[in-house]
Design a protein around this motif. Sequence first.
Motif, PDB file in Angstrom:
ATOM      1  N   UNK A 214       2.438   1.414  10.436  1.00 52.62           N
ATOM      2  CA  UNK A 214       1.967   2.635   9.859  1.00 52.62           C
ATOM      3  C   UNK A 214       2.435   2.371   8.278  1.00 52.62           C
ATOM      4  N   UNK A 215       3.452   2.118   8.136  1.00 50.68           N
ATOM      5  CA  UNK A 215       4.082   1.833   6.691  1.00 50.68           C
ATOM      6  C   UNK A 215       3.431   0.739   5.953  1.00 50.68           C
ATOM      7  N   UNK A 216       2.819  -0.001   6.684  1.00 57.82           N
ATOM      8  CA  UNK A 216       2.333  -1.196   5.993  1.00 57.82           C
ATOM      9  C   UNK A 216       0.761  -0.765   5.329  1.00 57.82           C
ATOM     10  N   UNK A 217       0.394   0.377   5.835  1.00 55.53           N
ATOM     11  CA  UNK A 217      -1.079   0.665   5.273  1.00 55.53           C
ATOM     12  C   UNK A 217      -2.036   0.821   6.416  1.00 55.53           C
ATOM     13  N   UNK A 218      -1.891   0.786   7.752  1.00 53.52           N
ATOM     14  CA  UNK A 218      -2.874   0.917   8.642  1.00 53.52           C
ATOM     15  C   UNK A 218      -3.086   2.094   8.748  1.00 53.52           C
ATOM     16  N   UNK A 219      -2.099   3.234   8.602  1.00 52.49           N
ATOM     17  CA  UNK A 219      -2.163   4.663   9.064  1.00 52.49           C
ATOM     18  C   UNK A 219      -3.192   5.172   7.885  1.00 52.49           C
ATOM     19  N   UNK A 220      -3.360   4.853   6.640  1.00 53.44           N
ATOM     20  CA  UNK A 220      -3.942   5.214   5.546  1.00 53.44           C
ATOM     21  C   UNK A 220      -5.576   4.834   5.867  1.00 53.44           C
ATOM     22  N   UNK A 221      -5.811   3.852   6.554  1.00 53.07           N
ATOM     23  CA  UNK A 221      -7.229   3.513   6.593  1.00 53.07           C
ATOM     24  C   UNK A 221      -8.256   4.394   7.134  1.00 53.07           C
ATOM     25  N   UNK A 222      -7.653   5.455   8.183  1.00 54.32           N
ATOM     26  CA  UNK A 222      -8.440   6.136   8.887  1.00 54.32           C
ATOM     27  C   UNK A 222      -7.825   7.615   8.906  1.00 54.32           C
ATOM     28  N   UNK A 223      -6.828   7.546   8.406  1.00 56.04           N
ATOM     29  CA  UNK A 223      -5.763   8.954   8.530  1.00 56.04           C
ATOM     30  C   UNK A 223      -5.078   8.774   9.657  1.00 56.04           C
ATOM     31  N   UNK A 224      -4.716   7.538  10.425  1.00 53.35           N
ATOM     32  CA  UNK A 224      -4.374   7.584  11.680  1.00 53.35           C
ATOM     33  C   UNK A 224      -2.768   8.147  11.577  1.00 53.35           C
ATOM     34  N   UNK A 225      -2.560   8.975  12.775  1.00 51.57           N
ATOM     35  CA  UNK A 225      -1.338   9.400  12.877  1.00 51.57           C
ATOM     36  C   UNK A 225      -0.457   8.236  13.680  1.00 51.57           C
ATOM     37  N   UNK A 226       0.802   8.635  13.681  1.00 52.46           N
ATOM     38  CA  UNK A 226       1.579   7.630  14.440  1.00 52.46           C
ATOM     39  C   UNK A 226       1.322   7.570  15.999  1.00 52.46           C
ATOM     40  N   UNK A 227       1.151   8.649  16.437  1.00 54.58           N
ATOM     41  CA  UNK A 227       0.651   8.953  17.980  1.00 54.58           C
ATOM     42  C   UNK A 227      -0.753   8.144  18.079  1.00 54.58           C
ATOM     43  N   UNK A 228      -1.688   8.201  17.310  1.00 60.11           N
ATOM     44  CA  UNK A 228      -2.779   7.325  17.319  1.00 60.11           C
ATOM     45  C   UNK A 228      -2.623   5.966  17.260  1.00 60.11           C
ATOM     46  N   UNK A 229      -1.913   5.514  16.395  1.00 54.18           N
ATOM     47  CA  UNK A 229      -1.840   4.315  16.290  1.00 54.18           C
ATOM     48  C   UNK A 229      -1.039   3.622  17.631  1.00 54.18           C
ATOM     49  N   UNK A 230      -0.094   4.477  18.185  1.00 57.16           N
ATOM     50  CA  UNK A 230       0.509   3.970  19.278  1.00 57.16           C
ATOM     51  C   UNK A 230      -0.459   4.098  20.601  1.00 57.16           C
TER      52      UNK A 230
END
Length: 278
Positions: A214-230
């Motif tokens: 998430x911190x590396x930038x993945x979360x910003x691509x589509x506004x992904x939350x921690x729960x969604x990435x998980x």
Amino acid sequence: MDLKTLCENLLEELNGIRLENLPILEQSYRSIELSRNLLSVFKREILVNDFESVDKEIVFFKKIKQIPLVKLIYFSEIHSFEIQFPKADSAAQLKFVKKKINKLNRFFLYNIDFSQYVKSGATHFDKAYYTRSHLDIYHITTSKFYFQDPDFCTPRDMLLGKFKAYISLINYMDQKKHSIKNKLNGNSVNIKPTEKIPWPFTNTDWVELLYALSASGIAKQKGLSIIRISKILQEVFDFTPKEIYKTFQDIKNRKNSRTLFLDQLTASLLSEMDKSEE
């Protein structure tokens, strides 16, 4: 009272309900209950302590309250939709979904000015939109009652909640329509599930990797939350994480290295590189 932590706990509990694979009506009912309960807690806290400044009031109604409010609206709409959804006849089901989508599109069209304000990231109307002192000037513009109270609502916090919830609701309707079309004439499409990879590490390792991604930038691509990435990772790895937010706090409180798992991965990769060069 740490309101942000309460919001994080809510998201974790809602994700836990989702992972139980319950019937949609039961899932939505339990989610509604949790979201409404948290809003009640928020209301009691605000009535007792109020806000130290206008800026903090804006932050609460524009961001913090939105977390349980959006979930309440979203699952309330799903619960209502699923209760009325035709039990048979694919054509009738598709027609019902299309009618709902059209209604959602009319909402966005009717509120196009507010939609542009939200999407642009503008803040010049925030004081009027997200503080209670302007209720007499900017009336609440929503046709449904979810959780409105003059002491706990602003002219546009409910509209903002509907705007965010309806975006997710559009996706839900699209998935519903796709599911119906794949089962027309009683012929369902069987898709072989991807074989998952066993997760040989710990729950803490999972959370450490999750937050690193998430911190590396993945979360910003589509506004992904921690729960969604998980959730996305769970489509690859056979693992169900627990207490994600609490575990992350434990990781932050480590006395030595706070990136033990990432350090181990780095060491393993370097070792493999050294072996390949021998």
